[in-house]
Write an enzyme that holds these catalytic residues in place. Structure first.
Site, PDB file in Angstrom:
ATOM      1  N   HIS A 156       3.675  -1.336  12.901  1.00 57.75           N
ATOM      2  CA  HIS A 156       5.040  -1.541  13.411  1.00 57.75           C
ATOM      3  C   HIS A 156       6.092  -0.972  12.454  1.00 57.75           C
ATOM      4  CE1 HIS A 156       3.150  -4.461  16.203  1.00 57.75           C
ATOM      5  NE2 HIS A 156       2.446  -4.793  15.142  1.00 57.75           N
ATOM      6  N   LYS A 283      22.401  20.229   2.054  1.00 57.82           N
ATOM      7  CA  LYS A 283      21.304  19.848   2.960  1.00 57.82           C
ATOM      8  C   LYS A 283      20.043  20.662   2.758  1.00 57.82           C
ATOM      9  CE  LYS A 283      21.233  17.719   6.333  1.00 57.82           C
ATOM     10  NZ  LYS A 283      21.123  16.496   7.078  1.00 57.82           N
TER      11      LYS A 283
END
Ligand code: ARG
Length: 466
Positions: A156, A283
């Site tokens: 999960h 970036k």
């Protein structure tokens, strides 16, 4: 006019029909396979007494010459040719005159296209296999560097139990190994030759489908000519395998995207496999991993597209079947682009083992160790689970980790606990305790790694570079 079907028509085809009907725009890449099948067919016509010795020689020579010119680009199909078969017959007639028209005896574009596409798929499946083997190998070699490096294993996307990073990388390798098995298994069913099925019913000429099959590397001819010209299971199945590869790539891509994020920081991608932003100078983006995730859309789409085309088709050949090729080519082309890039990204990425090591025990991921410690003392797991849960609750209240529980508090949580339980609250110890085959402990992972390396070599023998 190169048309193969002018005889019964009074006027020429409408331009709109021609534009719609033509497959030459995408089937030209089948030309080498069509020529190979033509040579096999010429030999069979000769053995049937339909071509004499010198005709066969001239025919084979012309087909070889045509193959050279196709390869060099000196001979090309045009829209007026409709499809690859028509174009190549035009090329043959240009070289041989009347004799070129003899090759069509006992053969139809229906069994030709089914044969050509099978040959193409079988060839490219080997190339795909080689690319997959490279990726498995890249994953294995990265895994080899982190066989005993701890990381939080997740369910999960929540910390569950500590695992080794090598174990997780090899989990990705296992999916791709199954894909290799699928390709190999698929090939056995694909190795059937439709040539000799004619338009649909076989032929009244004494052809020899067994000899043709053998010459083209097929295991045998089809058992039923109607099925021979209609069956596209092989294409759909290959598209399923491509989709499955796409799904596996998407899962690997997603993890690498997560791992390379600021929040995780488990991996640093090499500059050569990262991109920048046009506005934000800082970036560094994981485009390869994102395309690995994103391409699965078209791969699944191509499978769906062919399945829907095939659904409800009456026997035998219908022009709908012309729609089989583009999805197949698109999936194979895209995987041929994607796999080497993903392999390069995996080969060159740097795993930052300190961060996952520090994260491994967080989130009470060692709670199961407490339960197992109690089980070894004879406590039923049902109660042991409760006690371990109480330890977690104790820690959550105080904002501490399991190994930080005060010795004096242990007996208060449960009469079964004493300070010796702390011995199991250690990540490396928990990992080392997992020794069963297939588990995450370093020794089991080393065994798995050896098996993966061995199987890569076996798959390389089956596959062939693109
Ligand atoms: N271009 C066709 C295809 O891709 C070849 C077979 C044509 N057969 C026919 N009966 N028109 O399927």
């Amino acid at each position: 006019m190169s048309k193969l079907w002018g005889g019964r028509f009074s006027g020429g085809p409408a331009a709109a029909l021609e534009a719609l009907n033509a497959s030459i725009g995408f089937d030209w890449r089948l030309a080498p396979y069509d020529l190979k099948a033509s040579k096999a067919h010429a030999r069979v016509l000769h053995r049937a007494g339909l071509l004499d010795e010198s005709e066969l020689d001239r025919m084979l020579e012309a087909l070889d010459g045509l193959a050279v010119d196709v390869e060099s680009g000196a001979f090309q199909g045009t829209v007026a040719d409709e499809d690859v078969h028509t174009a190549l017959e035009r090329g043959l007639v240009e070289r041989l005159g009347e004799l070129g028209g003899k090759l069509r005896a006992g053969r139809s574009r229906n069994d030709q296209i089914a044969t050509d596409l099978r040959l193409y798929c079988r060839d490219h499946a080997r190339g795909l296999g080689a690319d997959l083997a490279d990726l498995v190998s890249a994953l294995a070699e990265q895994a080899a560097t982190v066989v005993d490096a701890p990381a939080p294993g997740m369910t999960h996307l929540q910390h569950a139990q500590p695992i080794t990073l090598g174990h997780q990388l090899l989990a990705h390798a296992q999916g791709f190994i199954r894909d290799l098995e699928r390709l190999w298994d698929w090939d056995k069913r694909a190795a059937v030759s439709p040539l000799g099925s004619g338009a649909l019913s076989g032929s009244s000429l004494p052809l020899d489908p067994v000899a043709v099959a053998e010459e083209l590397g097929f295991a045998r001819p089809v058992a039923n000519s109607l099925d021979g010209v209609s069956d596209r299971d092989f294409a759909a199945e290959l598209l399923f395998v491509c989709s499955m590869i796409g799904i596996h790539l998407s899962r690997l891509g997603e993890e690498i995207i997560l791992w390379s994020s600021q929040e995780f920081g488990w991996v640093t991608l090499d500059d050569a496999f990262s991109t920048g932003s046009s506005i934000m100078p800082q970036k560094k983006n994981p485009d390869v991993a994102e395309l690995a995730r994103g391409k699965s859309g078209r791969l699944v789409g191509n499978l769906t597209s062919l399945l829907v085309t095939l659904k409800g088709l009456p026997f035998t050949y219908n022009k709908d079947l012309q729609e089989d090729k583009e999805p197949v080519f698109d999936s194979l082309d895209n995987l041929a682009l994607l796999l080497p890039a993903v392999t390069g990204m995996v080969e060159t990425m740097r795993l930052n083992t300190e961060i996952p090591r520090a994260a491994a025990p967080k989130g009470f991921s060692l709670a199961t160790e407490i339960a197992d410690w109690l089980v070894r003392k004879g406590i039923p797991f049902r109660s042991a689970h409760e006690v371990a849960g109480a330890c977690v609750a104790h820690c959550e209240e105080r904002g501490i980790e399991l190994h930080e529980i005060a010795d004096a508090d242990l007996a208060g949580i449960s009469e079964h606990l004493d300070p010796s339980v702390k011995a199991v609250l250690d990540v490396d110890g928990a990992l080392a305790a997992r020794t069963t085959p297939g588990s995450t402990g370093p020794r089991a992972v080393a065994d798995q790694l050896a098996q993966v390396r061995e199987s890569v070599e076996a798959w390389r023998d089956w596959a062939a570079p693109n």
